[in-house]
Write a protein that holds these residues in place. Structure first.
Motif, PDB file in Angstrom:
ATOM      1  N   ALA A  45       9.378  -9.452   5.106  1.00 26.47           N
ATOM      2  CA  ALA A  45       8.264  -8.698   4.340  1.00 26.47           C
ATOM      3  C   ALA A  45       7.654  -9.587   3.182  1.00 26.47           C
ATOM      4  O   ALA A  45       6.464  -9.901   2.960  1.00 26.47           O
ATOM      5  N   ASP A  75       3.895 -10.835   2.979  1.00 22.74           N
ATOM      6  CA  ASP A  75       3.188 -10.541   1.680  1.00 22.74           C
ATOM      7  C   ASP A  75       2.556 -11.730   0.804  1.00 22.74           C
ATOM      8  O   ASP A  75       1.588 -12.009   0.285  1.00 22.74           O
ATOM      9  N   VAL A 122       1.454  -4.974   6.461  1.00 22.47           N
ATOM     10  CA  VAL A 122       2.785  -5.250   7.007  1.00 22.47           C
ATOM     11  C   VAL A 122       3.110  -3.868   8.034  1.00 22.47           C
ATOM     12  O   VAL A 122       3.293  -2.825   7.212  1.00 22.47           O
ATOM     13  N   CYS A 144       7.170  -6.070  -0.494  1.00 22.53           N
ATOM     14  CA  CYS A 144       5.781  -6.062  -0.204  1.00 22.53           C
ATOM     15  C   CYS A 144       5.287  -5.696  -1.595  1.00 22.53           C
ATOM     16  O   CYS A 144       5.311  -4.411  -1.978  1.00 22.53           O
ATOM     17  N   VAL A 181       2.153  -1.083   3.479  1.00 19.91           N
ATOM     18  CA  VAL A 181       3.277  -1.103   4.438  1.00 19.91           C
ATOM     19  C   VAL A 181       3.014   0.150   5.227  1.00 19.91           C
ATOM     20  O   VAL A 181       2.925   1.249   4.727  1.00 19.91           O
TER      21      VAL A 181
END
Ligand code: KIV
Length: 283
Positions: A30, A34, A41, A76, A81
């Motif tokens: 992640a 990011d 994501v 993130c 997300v």
């Protein structure tokens, strides 16, 4: 860049700016996504296949999705997300769908994704009315693998294509903020993208979608020898890891690792006392 929102993706579509999405299942993945500037994501239920080693996504549970969503959310800072609702977590009743969507939001997701067309619009409506953005998923939907009989392109006939377009419009009408189009012909994905006000995110559906999504492990050669046709490998990280592991095994076997640099020695005076103590124990 601040935290990306569902509304922002809509603005990107209007501005003709392509949207990027990649899957992630853990904190380091992640963070990498990011930091690279990926806008969204996806904690996909592909988790089951690429991380947990299942044959299909059908075995993935809500508990597993919550666990991995928490890790991804921690990694993130900016990306939106989106977490997948797994098989049978939203199909039974809209109330149960909302309860499960809420669990993913509490785990850190900013939106949820579910698979299907007109048959899931009641769930989409219920979840969006509670203030949780919902992404749809049409075309090849992996949770219906047994219905499709394999990983086949969907919407190849004009009848199937019109059906998919109707599904897409119904999801938009129910409140979905975006749609994944997986394994659909280029022309169909382009037509759906033109017809919809909400952005389409393609995977194996040609370049005319408003954005693209790829499975992290496919991008970096982390899934062994199998490479789906719709995926492009950008780096052979799997090969680098394999080679590194072979070197590690070789160095341990030869006694080269760990060396002086990776080890700590006792202070000489402590060592002397320790040896003395060992000597006494030996008596
Ligand atoms: O689970 C997943 O990774 C997905 C993408 C393939 C869109 O749904």
């Amino acid at each position: 860049m601040g935290k990306v929102t569902a509304r922002q993706l809509l603005k990107m579509k209007r501005a003709g700016e392509k949207i990027t999405m990649v899957t992630a299942y853990d904190y380091p993945g992640a963070r990498l996504a990011d930091e690279a500037g990926v806008e969204t994501v996806l904690v996909g239920d592909s988790l089951g296949m690429v991380v947990l080693g299942y044959e299909t996504t059908l075995e993935v549970t809500m508990e597993q999705m919550v666990h991995h969503t928490k890790a991804v959310a921690r990694g993130c800072k900016n990306a939106l997300v989106i977490a997948d609702l797994p098989f049978l977590s939203y199909q039974i009743t809209p109330e149960e769908a909302l309860r499960n969507a809420g669990r993913l939001v509490r785990a850190g997701a900013g939106a949820v994704k579910l698979e299907g067309g007109r048959e899931v619009t009641a769930a989409v409506k219920k979840i969006t009315e509670a203030g949780i953005p919902v992404m749809g998923h049409l075309g090849f939907t992996p949770q219906s693998i047994h219905k499709f009989g394999g990983f086949f392109v969907q919407g190849k006939t004009s009848t199937d294509a019109v059906n998919l377009l109707e599904d897409a419009l119904a999801l938009q009408e129910a409140g979905a903020f975006s749609l994944v189009l997986e394994l659909t012909p280029w022309e169909l994905a382009a037509a759906i993208t033109r017809e919809l006000a909400i952005p389409t995110i393609g995977i194996g559906s040609g370049p005319e979608c408003d954005g693209q999504v790829q499975v992290f492990h496919d991008l970096f050669g982390l899934c062994g020898d199998f490479q789906p046709r719709h995926a492009k490998q950008y780096a052979d990280v799997g090969g680098i890891i394999r080679e590194g592991l072979q070197r590690y095994v070789g160095e341990v076997k030869k006694g080269v690792f760990p060396g002086e640099e990776q080890s700590r020695r006792m202070a000489p005076e402590e060592l002397a006392l320790f040896r003395e103590a060992l000597g006494k124990r030996g008596k």
